[in-house]
Enzyme design. Structure first.
Site, PDB file in Angstrom:
ATOM      1  CE  LYS A  25       1.467   2.804  -1.524  1.00 25.04           C
ATOM      2  NZ  LYS A  25       0.672   1.493  -0.237  1.00 25.04           N
ATOM      3  CG  ASP A  52      -1.963   0.036  -2.284  1.00 28.43           C
ATOM      4  OD1 ASP A  52      -2.531  -0.974  -3.844  1.00 28.43           O
ATOM      5  OD2 ASP A  52      -0.988  -0.275  -1.878  1.00 28.43           O
ATOM      6  CE  LYS A  54      -0.516  -4.380  -2.426  1.00 32.56           C
ATOM      7  NZ  LYS A  54      -0.444  -2.885  -1.636  1.00 32.56           N
ATOM      8  CG  ASP A  57     -14.265 -11.996  -3.708  1.00 27.71           C
ATOM      9  OD1 ASP A  57     -14.838 -12.810  -4.101  1.00 27.71           O
ATOM     10  OD2 ASP A  57     -13.784 -11.455  -2.174  1.00 27.71           O
ATOM     11  CB  THR A 116       8.335  -4.719  -4.128  1.00 26.79           C
ATOM     12  OG1 THR A 116       7.722  -4.327  -3.143  1.00 26.79           O
ATOM     13  CG2 THR A 116       8.067  -4.254  -5.192  1.00 26.79           C
ATOM     14  NE  ARG A 208       8.190   0.414   5.179  1.00 29.99           N
ATOM     15  CZ  ARG A 208       8.512  -0.673   4.921  1.00 29.99           C
ATOM     16  NH1 ARG A 208       9.265  -1.027   6.314  1.00 29.99           N
ATOM     17  NH2 ARG A 208       8.153  -0.966   4.368  1.00 29.99           N
TER      18      ARG A 208
END
Length: 232
Positions: A25, A52, A54, A57, A116, A208
């Site tokens: 990603k 990713d 996002k 607009d 999240t 991570r």
């Protein structure tokens, strides 16, 4: 695996350290640092790319952005569900057009529902949204389905409800995945890999816990081992 790296050399070094890695990603920090070329470089290494960024607009801009992203070869692309049905439909059309120009399969657009990092109290206090995330997420997912979007990004805690309403092939991609014992960091609604798959997730995003580990290859293998018990 989320490529939580600030530049292309460190991202490419990370993926080279995990020989069995297939999907990566690319998020905002890496893309802003390395640009579209990093997607091309990753694809050149045989990796499949989840872009990713996002997008959120007006419809014409969403369509243009998704058209370009699809031409890069990204197979998963995120758009914000709260951009609305018209913008979502335009994004879908743009992505299909861009992929067709390059002779590629159309990517799957994923509508971001509620990040999240949000919890119910901050949702009310900062956004003045009276619905809890648990109620708001299904509303946004239904909007995405109505616009022809192929999947959604959601917390693993919302997967079971969304899967009940939207069966496969509608994709449910879940960040906020933390193997047992891993710190949550800035995520609030987290779940272990096995629990998320059992709840109905199509794909998991793990960043991570792997990328920041002392031995990323070993951390990746541990996640795979947990999922292999499920036959996934």
């Amino acid at each position: 695996m989320a490529l939580d790296r600030p530049d292309a050399p460190s991202a490419l070094a990370l993926v080279a350290s995990i020989p069995d890695l297939l999907w990566v990603k690319v998020g905002l920090e890496l893309f802003c640092s390395a640009g579209p070329d990093v997607v091309r470089q990753l694809r050149g290494e045989g990796l499949r790319v989840f872009l990713d960024l996002k997008f959120h607009d007006i419809p014409a801009t969403m369509a243009g952005a998704c058209r370009r992203a699809a031409r890069l070869g990204a197979e998963l692309i995120t758009v914000h569900a709260c951009s609305g049905r018209e913008a979502l439909a335009a994004a879908q059309a743009g992505a299909c057009e861009g992929a067709a120009r390059e002779g590629l399969d159309s990517p799957t657009l994923l509508a971001v529902t509620v990040l999240t990092s949000w919890d119910a109290a901050r949702f009310r206090a900062e956004l003045a949204v009276t619905e809890s995330p648990d109620d708001y997420v299904p509303r946004l997912a239904a909007l995405a389905v109505a616009a022809g979007i192929g999947g959604a990004v959601c917390s693993p805690h919302e997967v079971a409800v969304l899967r009940g309403a939207h069966p496969e092939p509608f994709a449910l991609v879940t960040p906020g995945i933390r193997p047992a014992g891993a710190p949550a960091g800035d995520q609030r609604r987290v779940m272990t890999p096995a629990a998320a798959i059992n709840a109905g997730a199509s794909r998991l995003v793990i960043g991570r816990p792997i990328s920041a580990a002392a031995d990323p290859a070993a951390a990746f293998a541990a996640c795979c081992a947990e999922l292999s018990i499920l036959g996934r």
